[in-house]
Design a protein around this motif. Sequence first.
Motif, PDB file in Angstrom:
ATOM      1  N   VAL A   1       0.879  -1.178   0.000  1.00 55.49           N
ATOM      2  CA  VAL A   1       0.000   0.000   0.000  1.00 55.49           C
ATOM      3  C   VAL A   1       0.911   1.221   0.000  1.00 55.49           C
ATOM      4  N   LEU A   2       0.693   2.119  -0.951  1.00 58.75           N
ATOM      5  CA  LEU A   2       1.501   3.331  -1.019  1.00 58.75           C
ATOM      6  C   LEU A   2       0.667   4.513  -0.559  1.00 58.75           C
ATOM      7  N   PHE A   3       1.197   5.211   0.449  1.00 55.49           N
ATOM      8  CA  PHE A   3       0.528   6.384   1.023  1.00 55.49           C
ATOM      9  C   PHE A   3       1.293   7.618   0.584  1.00 55.49           C
ATOM     10  N   THR A   4       0.616   8.491  -0.145  1.00 49.39           N
ATOM     11  CA  THR A   4       1.309   9.645  -0.713  1.00 49.39           C
ATOM     12  C   THR A   4       0.306  10.766  -0.939  1.00 49.39           C
ATOM     13  N   PRO A   5       0.742  12.034  -0.908  1.00 47.06           N
ATOM     14  CA  PRO A   5      -0.232  13.102  -1.182  1.00 47.06           C
ATOM     15  C   PRO A   5      -0.571  13.160  -2.674  1.00 47.06           C
ATOM     16  N   LEU A   6      -1.844  13.229  -3.011  1.00 43.70           N
ATOM     17  CA  LEU A   6      -2.279  13.380  -4.412  1.00 43.70           C
ATOM     18  C   LEU A   6      -3.391  14.419  -4.424  1.00 43.70           C
ATOM     19  N   HIS A   7      -3.217  15.447  -5.250  1.00 42.15           N
ATOM     20  CA  HIS A   7      -4.154  16.571  -5.184  1.00 42.15           C
ATOM     21  C   HIS A   7      -5.086  16.704  -6.372  1.00 42.15           C
ATOM     22  N   ASP A   8      -4.663  16.210  -7.562  1.00 41.64           N
ATOM     23  CA  ASP A   8      -5.648  16.296  -8.646  1.00 41.64           C
ATOM     24  C   ASP A   8      -5.699  14.998  -9.436  1.00 41.64           C
ATOM     25  N   LEU A   9      -6.878  14.745  -9.997  1.00 38.15           N
ATOM     26  CA  LEU A   9      -7.162  13.425 -10.565  1.00 38.15           C
ATOM     27  C   LEU A   9      -6.213  13.048 -11.696  1.00 38.15           C
ATOM     28  N   GLU A  10      -5.928  14.009 -12.582  1.00 35.26           N
ATOM     29  CA  GLU A  10      -5.052  13.659 -13.704  1.00 35.26           C
ATOM     30  C   GLU A  10      -3.681  13.190 -13.228  1.00 35.26           C
ATOM     31  N   LYS A  11      -3.138  13.919 -12.256  1.00 35.14           N
ATOM     32  CA  LYS A  11      -1.817  13.535 -11.726  1.00 35.14           C
ATOM     33  C   LYS A  11      -1.919  12.200 -10.999  1.00 35.14           C
ATOM     34  N   ALA A  12      -3.031  12.000 -10.297  1.00 37.56           N
ATOM     35  CA  ALA A  12      -3.215  10.734  -9.580  1.00 37.56           C
ATOM     36  C   ALA A  12      -3.258   9.567 -10.570  1.00 37.56           C
ATOM     37  N   GLN A  13      -3.943   9.777 -11.707  1.00 35.52           N
ATOM     38  CA  GLN A  13      -4.034   8.701 -12.707  1.00 35.52           C
ATOM     39  C   GLN A  13      -2.652   8.382 -13.287  1.00 35.52           C
ATOM     40  N   ALA A  14      -1.880   9.442 -13.558  1.00 36.83           N
ATOM     41  CA  ALA A  14      -0.533   9.219 -14.111  1.00 36.83           C
ATOM     42  C   ALA A  14       0.318   8.475 -13.089  1.00 36.83           C
ATOM     43  N   PHE A  15       0.205   8.866 -11.837  1.00 41.40           N
ATOM     44  CA  PHE A  15       0.972   8.249 -10.758  1.00 41.40           C
ATOM     45  C   PHE A  15       0.579   6.776 -10.607  1.00 41.40           C
ATOM     46  N   TYR A  16      -0.716   6.522 -10.661  1.00 40.64           N
ATOM     47  CA  TYR A  16      -1.270   5.169 -10.516  1.00 40.64           C
ATOM     48  C   TYR A  16      -0.680   4.242 -11.588  1.00 40.64           C
ATOM     49  N   THR A  17      -0.742   4.737 -12.831  1.00 42.18           N
ATOM     50  CA  THR A  17      -0.237   3.918 -13.939  1.00 42.18           C
ATOM     51  C   THR A  17       1.270   3.718 -13.806  1.00 42.18           C
ATOM     52  N   GLU A  18       1.962   4.791 -13.426  1.00 46.95           N
ATOM     53  CA  GLU A  18       3.423   4.711 -13.337  1.00 46.95           C
ATOM     54  C   GLU A  18       3.862   3.718 -12.254  1.00 46.95           C
ATOM     55  N   VAL A  19       3.272   3.852 -11.053  1.00 49.30           N
ATOM     56  CA  VAL A  19       3.717   2.984  -9.947  1.00 49.30           C
ATOM     57  C   VAL A  19       3.390   1.524 -10.249  1.00 49.30           C
ATOM     58  N   LYS A  20       2.196   1.271 -10.776  1.00 47.99           N
ATOM     59  CA  LYS A  20       1.820  -0.127 -11.041  1.00 47.99           C
ATOM     60  C   LYS A  20       2.683  -0.693 -12.171  1.00 47.99           C
ATOM     61  N   GLY A  21       2.991   0.154 -13.160  1.00 43.71           N
ATOM     62  CA  GLY A  21       3.852  -0.289 -14.261  1.00 43.71           C
ATOM     63  C   GLY A  21       5.256  -0.583 -13.753  1.00 43.71           C
ATOM     64  N   HIS A  22       5.741   0.270 -12.868  1.00 49.20           N
ATOM     65  CA  HIS A  22       7.081   0.118 -12.319  1.00 49.20           C
ATOM     66  C   HIS A  22       7.162  -1.169 -11.485  1.00 49.20           C
ATOM     67  N   ALA A  23       6.091  -1.458 -10.741  1.00 47.08           N
ATOM     68  CA  ALA A  23       6.069  -2.669  -9.913  1.00 47.08           C
ATOM     69  C   ALA A  23       6.212  -3.920 -10.785  1.00 47.08           C
ATOM     70  N   ALA A  24       5.656  -3.849 -11.995  1.00 47.70           N
ATOM     71  CA  ALA A  24       5.736  -5.007 -12.908  1.00 47.70           C
ATOM     72  C   ALA A  24       7.187  -5.350 -13.223  1.00 47.70           C
ATOM     73  N   LYS A  25       8.052  -4.323 -13.239  1.00 47.73           N
ATOM     74  CA  LYS A  25       9.484  -4.576 -13.513  1.00 47.73           C
ATOM     75  C   LYS A  25      10.115  -5.428 -12.417  1.00 47.73           C
ATOM     76  N   PHE A  26       9.497  -5.447 -11.262  1.00 42.36           N
ATOM     77  CA  PHE A  26      10.006  -6.286 -10.165  1.00 42.36           C
ATOM     78  C   PHE A  26       9.183  -7.564 -10.032  1.00 42.36           C
ATOM     79  N   GLY A  27       8.499  -7.919 -11.120  1.00 36.55           N
ATOM     80  CA  GLY A  27       7.748  -9.175 -11.144  1.00 36.55           C
ATOM     81  C   GLY A  27       6.472  -9.131 -10.331  1.00 36.55           C
ATOM     82  N   ARG A  28       5.961  -7.927 -10.098  1.00 34.79           N
ATOM     83  CA  ARG A  28       4.758  -7.821  -9.281  1.00 34.79           C
ATOM     84  C   ARG A  28       3.553  -7.468 -10.153  1.00 34.79           C
TER      85      ARG A  28
END
Length: 452
Positions: A239-266
């Motif tokens: 679970v990642l706890f982080t400040p997110l203030h607007d939806l567009e940035k949150a969506q980009a962050f969501y995709t980025e973190v989940k994509g990055h996790a895939a590089k570690f086989g997750r």
Amino acid sequence: MKRTGQLKLGAFFHPTGHHIASWLHPGAQIDAGTNFSHYAEMTKAAERAKFDLIFLADAVATRDGNLEALSRWPQYMAFFDPLTLLAGLASVTTHIGLVATATTSYNEPYNIARRYASLDHMSGGRAGWNVVTSGNASEAYNFGRDAHYGHSERYERAGEFVEVVKGLLDSYDDDAFVRDRGTARYFDPEKLHFLNHHAKHFNVRGPLNTARPPQGCPVLFQASSSDTGKDLAAQIAEVLFTPLHDLEKAQAFYTEVKGHAAKFGRAPEDILIMPGLNVVVGATQKEADEKLEYLQTLIHPAVGLELLSNALGGADLTGVDIDKPLPDHIISPEDRKTSPRYAYLFKEPLTVRQMYERYGAARGQRTLKGTPATIVDQMEQWFVNYGVDGFLIQPPVLPLGLDEFIAHVIPELQNRGLFRTEYTGRTLRENLGLKRPASRYAQAAEPARATA
Ligand SMILES: Cc1cc2nc3c(=O)[nH]c(=O)nc-3n(C[C@H](O)[C@H](O)[C@H](O)COP(=O)(O)O)c2cc1C
């Protein structure tokens, strides 16, 4: 395509509430930081409301600075040790997850593994660990150091720290304790493993003197906002706890973190994104606006200036007129535009008082104020459009704000099918939809042997 399903909710308890002036509000428990019943009642209420978890921040130091201001601002000045508190709360609840922050900068992996394993056993699999690297530099002075670790060093230490903790938690296989009176064998020695970890930051032989916990490993949270923090999260956080203030940035962050996790086989569902959300609820929009305005009037100017000085990287604000704009010589026009830390405070002309009110309302997290319906509209929009998996709710005043959220917002979420009406899982992992990790020895082709 819109997402379906239900969002996850945590109740983030900061003693008197998350607003900087919460303790001055009549709805706050004034001695909250050292009042166990306050936490017990809130946790039981959050469990009746079916929250996934409660969440506690931590610091292993008081805050340093201007005592004239700090003596009017109790946050982190009188504060329970969170793991001790959670052990007490485990005994008055049965379903809700219990998540505490512990720093990797000023702890040892063995102690942390043992404490969280103990909490997981005591609570029947409800423990979570929020991994942080320490935001408060003064902690260094309590642990034999002259200065805090540098940013990259503390993240490097954090990565190794978590690996050691996970390794120690696997010391015994899940079925190691046979407790067989017939053969006089308590545990199977083949199922005990020495970690023998030797690397840059830690030398830990193991094994841990605790059975593998019900969840295998407490649910790993991580709180950070930098790219280095995101890298560590992609590897270890569930679970990642982080400040997110607007939806567009949150969506980009969501995709980025989940994509990055895939590089570690997750898999993408192995990591949940849950930002903080400061909720001010009213019967009408006007009532909600007035509630927040009232809280803002309670901020003592000395506290407001200290807070703003911190937000501006330690700027000297002595003698400034709080009802005028910040003088140019304190922060240069160039820095006002470019600083990633505080440029948002200069987006429109504000007086010094308005600046500290803006910053102080939610301790850097997003604020939503409105009626239950408009608040849930926003939460729903962020959830169904893949901006978040859930939220850590930060009531501005405690217990009042939690009671209001439970009375008005939870039913609205439930009516729309966005939140559970009953717990479906036994453990925190089950409720969050996270897998129970297999022991590293169970995964290995050739099980390792004890090598004392
Ligand atoms: C949302 C959030 C919550 C945090 N909570 C804590 C905390 O409870 N205790 C703590 O020592 N540090 C806490 N931190 C600080 C981080 O562990 C970290 O030291 C700091 O954010 C700097 O790292 P970063 O640049 O990756 O954000 C928190 C950070 C964030 C972003």
